[in-house]
Write an enzyme that holds these catalytic residues in place. Structure first.
Site, PDB file in Angstrom:
ATOM      1  N   CYS A  56       0.669  -1.190  -0.126  1.00  0.00           N
ATOM      2  CA  CYS A  56       0.033   0.049  -0.029  1.00  0.00           C
ATOM      3  C   CYS A  56       0.733   1.252   0.012  1.00  0.00           C
ATOM      4  O   CYS A  56       0.381   2.157  -0.633  1.00  0.00           O
ATOM      5  CB  CYS A  56      -0.907   0.107   1.031  1.00  0.00           C
ATOM      6  SG  CYS A  56      -2.006  -1.480   1.236  1.00  0.00           S
ATOM      7  N   ASP A  63     -21.166  12.213 -13.773  1.00  0.00           N
ATOM      8  CA  ASP A  63     -22.586  11.715 -13.452  1.00  0.00           C
ATOM      9  C   ASP A  63     -22.517  10.845 -12.314  1.00  0.00           C
ATOM     10  O   ASP A  63     -23.659  10.291 -11.837  1.00  0.00           O
ATOM     11  CB  ASP A  63     -23.137  10.980 -14.618  1.00  0.00           C
ATOM     12  CG  ASP A  63     -22.281   9.646 -15.236  1.00  0.00           C
ATOM     13  OD1 ASP A  63     -21.100   9.270 -14.495  1.00  0.00           O
ATOM     14  OD2 ASP A  63     -22.741   9.207 -15.925  1.00  0.00           O
TER      15      ASP A  63
END
Length: 220
Positions: free
Chosen positions: A43, A135
């Site tokens: 990570c 959107d």
């Protein structure tokens, strides 16, 4: 979560203060991704590489936000380690990391592995990544196990493809495509429309089946 799903609005604490998701994303694209835990090696490389390449995401009008189930204080401390490891990160860490210590967002956004989904004591999220359009719909999903780091260049390539198709709506990108290479013209485009839609040129591939479905262009 499925392709085309609308990401519901949410409010969460982050390393850059409270985030109201819809207000924060505005009319931009968004890269929302989860990581298993703070202070983990893979990570650290992923978040660091995304930070180093932040200008590439900004060029594409993409906002980045990370998420894990660790506490906010842990995120803040971990960012110092990421910046120490990735010396190319200049200035402040360039994107927020959401603290989801109650796992509410992780569960809501399907960021929990099958074996952990019903275990409230296990806070480990998997490597889920959603590219979200203006959107607020999911345009692309990448789901990695905790053991496999993401390819950041592939993420940028996918964003280029999504934004091109969003703009033109008459093409799709082939395997291994990168900007500048030929794209495929959709079968829904009629042959008589080609010269108007692609005035700078297009090609047809003759196939043994005689089905006229492989047409390409660099006019985009």
């Amino acid at each position: 979560m499925r392709l085309g799903s609308v990401i519901d609005d949410f409010t969460a604490d982050s390393t850059q203060g409270p985030i109201n998701f819809y207000k924060w994303i505005g009319e931009s694209w968004c890269l929302l991704f989860s990581h298993p835990a703070d202070f983990t090696p893979v990570c650290t490389t992923e978040l660091g590489k995304m930070a180093v390449l932040i200008d590439e995401f900004k060029k594409r009008d993409v906002k980045i936000v990370g998420l894990s189930c660790d506490k906010l204080e842990s995120h803040v401390d971990w960012i110092k380690d990421i910046k120490s490891y990735c010396l190319d990160i200049k200035g402040e860490f360039p994107y927020p990391i959401i603290s989801d210590s109650k796992r509410e967002l992780a569960v809501k956004l399907d960021m929990i592995s099958e074996e952990d989904k019903d275990n409230p004591d296990c806070a480990m999220t998997i490597r889920s990544l959603y590219i979200i359009g203006p959107d607020k719909k999911v345009k692309l999903m990448m789901i990695y196990p905790t053991s496999t780091g993401r390819n950041i260049q592939e993420i940028l390539r996918c964003i280029d493809s999504l934004q091109l198709v969003h703009r033109l709506k008459t093409v799709a990108t082939p395997a291994n495509w990168v900007p500048g290479e030929k794209v495929m013209i959709l079968p829904s485009v009629k042959d008589e429309e080609l010269d108007k839609l692609f005035p700078n040129g297009h090609d047809k591939c003759t196939m043994p089946s005689s089905v006229n479905y492989l047409r390409t262009t660099t006019d985009y």
